[in-house]
Design a protein around this motif. Sequence first.
Motif, PDB file in Angstrom:
ATOM      1  N   ILE A 125       0.829  -1.209   0.000  1.00  0.00           N
ATOM      2  CA  ILE A 125       0.000   0.000   0.000  1.00  0.00           C
ATOM      3  C   ILE A 125       0.861   1.256   0.000  1.00  0.00           C
ATOM      4  O   ILE A 125       0.622   2.193  -0.776  1.00  0.00           O
ATOM      5  N   VAL A 126       1.874   1.293   0.849  1.00  0.00           N
ATOM      6  CA  VAL A 126       2.736   2.469   0.953  1.00  0.00           C
ATOM      7  C   VAL A 126       3.489   2.712  -0.355  1.00  0.00           C
ATOM      8  O   VAL A 126       3.631   3.863  -0.799  1.00  0.00           O
ATOM      9  N   ASP A 127       3.959   1.643  -0.994  1.00  0.00           N
ATOM     10  CA  ASP A 127       4.635   1.795  -2.289  1.00  0.00           C
ATOM     11  C   ASP A 127       3.699   2.434  -3.309  1.00  0.00           C
ATOM     12  O   ASP A 127       4.093   3.321  -4.076  1.00  0.00           O
ATOM     13  N   TYR A 128       2.460   2.000  -3.302  1.00  0.00           N
ATOM     14  CA  TYR A 128       1.455   2.542  -4.222  1.00  0.00           C
ATOM     15  C   TYR A 128       1.149   4.009  -3.900  1.00  0.00           C
ATOM     16  O   TYR A 128       1.105   4.867  -4.796  1.00  0.00           O
ATOM     17  N   LYS A 129       0.955   4.300  -2.633  1.00  0.00           N
ATOM     18  CA  LYS A 129       0.640   5.674  -2.218  1.00  0.00           C
ATOM     19  C   LYS A 129       1.794   6.625  -2.536  1.00  0.00           C
ATOM     20  O   LYS A 129       1.567   7.770  -2.969  1.00  0.00           O
ATOM     21  N   ASN A 130       3.024   6.173  -2.352  1.00  0.00           N
ATOM     22  CA  ASN A 130       4.172   7.034  -2.621  1.00  0.00           C
ATOM     23  C   ASN A 130       4.266   7.409  -4.097  1.00  0.00           C
ATOM     24  O   ASN A 130       4.689   8.523  -4.443  1.00  0.00           O
ATOM     25  N   LYS A 131       3.874   6.495  -4.962  1.00  0.00           N
ATOM     26  CA  LYS A 131       3.856   6.807  -6.398  1.00  0.00           C
ATOM     27  C   LYS A 131       2.852   7.923  -6.686  1.00  0.00           C
ATOM     28  O   LYS A 131       3.118   8.828  -7.479  1.00  0.00           O
TER      29      LYS A 131
END
Length: 281
Positions: free
Chosen positions: A100-106
Motif C-alpha cells: 500500500i505504501v509503495d502505491y501511495k508514494n507513487k
Amino acid sequence: CVITNAVVVDPDTLIKEIDKLAQKNITLNDRLFISENAHLVLDYHKKEDQLREESLGKNKLGTTVRGIGPCYADKVGRSHTVRMADLRDLKKLKAKLQTIVDYKNKIFAALYNTEPISAAPLFEKCKSYADKLLPFITDTTEFLHKSIADGKSILFEGAQGTLLDLDHGTFPFVTSSNSSGLGMPAGSGVPAKMVDKFIGVAKAYTTRVGAGPFPTEQDNEIGQYIRDEGNEYGTTTGRPRRCGWFDAVAVSYAVTISAVDSIALMHLDTLAGLKEIKICR
C-alpha cells in the motif's frame, strides 16, 4: 457500544478515548464491539486528504482532513485496504502495508511532488493497535442479529446529517458514506424492516461545516449569535460552523427519504435571545 462495518475508524482517536475511560475506571470489556469488517484510517489517508484538499485551491470541499474520504475511496477500490480483521495476522499485514505504501508514494510523488512515507513506523503503530483493539473485534452483524433474537432493545445512531449523504445529499459537498437513515441497513447488516421507529434529530436552526449550498445562512451578527449561543464549533477541529435559519424544506426532504416517524427538535433555547425567528418553507 457497537461500531459497525460501515464505519471507518481512526484507531489513534479510538484508543485515546478507551484510555481516557480507563483512567476513570470505566472498563469496556464486553461493552465495546468493533466490526471485523470496519476499515482503518491510517496516516497516509490523512496525508492524502490534506494534499488533495490543498490542490483544489479555491474549489476546496471543506473536508476536515481526517482521512475519511481517502479511506472510503480505498474501501471502494478494494485493493489497498486495511480492515480490523487484518490486525489478527501481523505478518500478512506487514506485507500488505508495504504494498500500500509503495502505491501511495507513487501517487504522492506524481500528483503532489511530496516526500515519500515509510511503511516501518506505520507497521509499528498497527502492532500497538492490535494490542489494544483485538479484544473488541468481532462479527458485529451476527452479534446484532443475536441480540434482536434475544429480544434486546437496540438504538442505531447515525452520523453527520441527511444532506451530507453521499447519494442523497448536496453532492459534491457531502461526506463519503450514506449518512441518512438509508445507510443503516447496509451499514450494520440489519434490515430496515426490523426497526420499529425512526427518530430524526434536528436543530431549531441550520448549520453546516465547510463549503456547499446554504440558502438560509446568516453570515452576519445573527449567525454569530447562534454560533456562540449554540457552541457551534467543530467537535474535533474547532472550526466555526456556518449558521442560519431553520430550513423546513431541507428537513422535510430528510424526513421523507429516511421515513422518519418523529422529530427531536434541539436547541430551541439557543434562539431564546432573538426578537425575531425566521423559517424557510
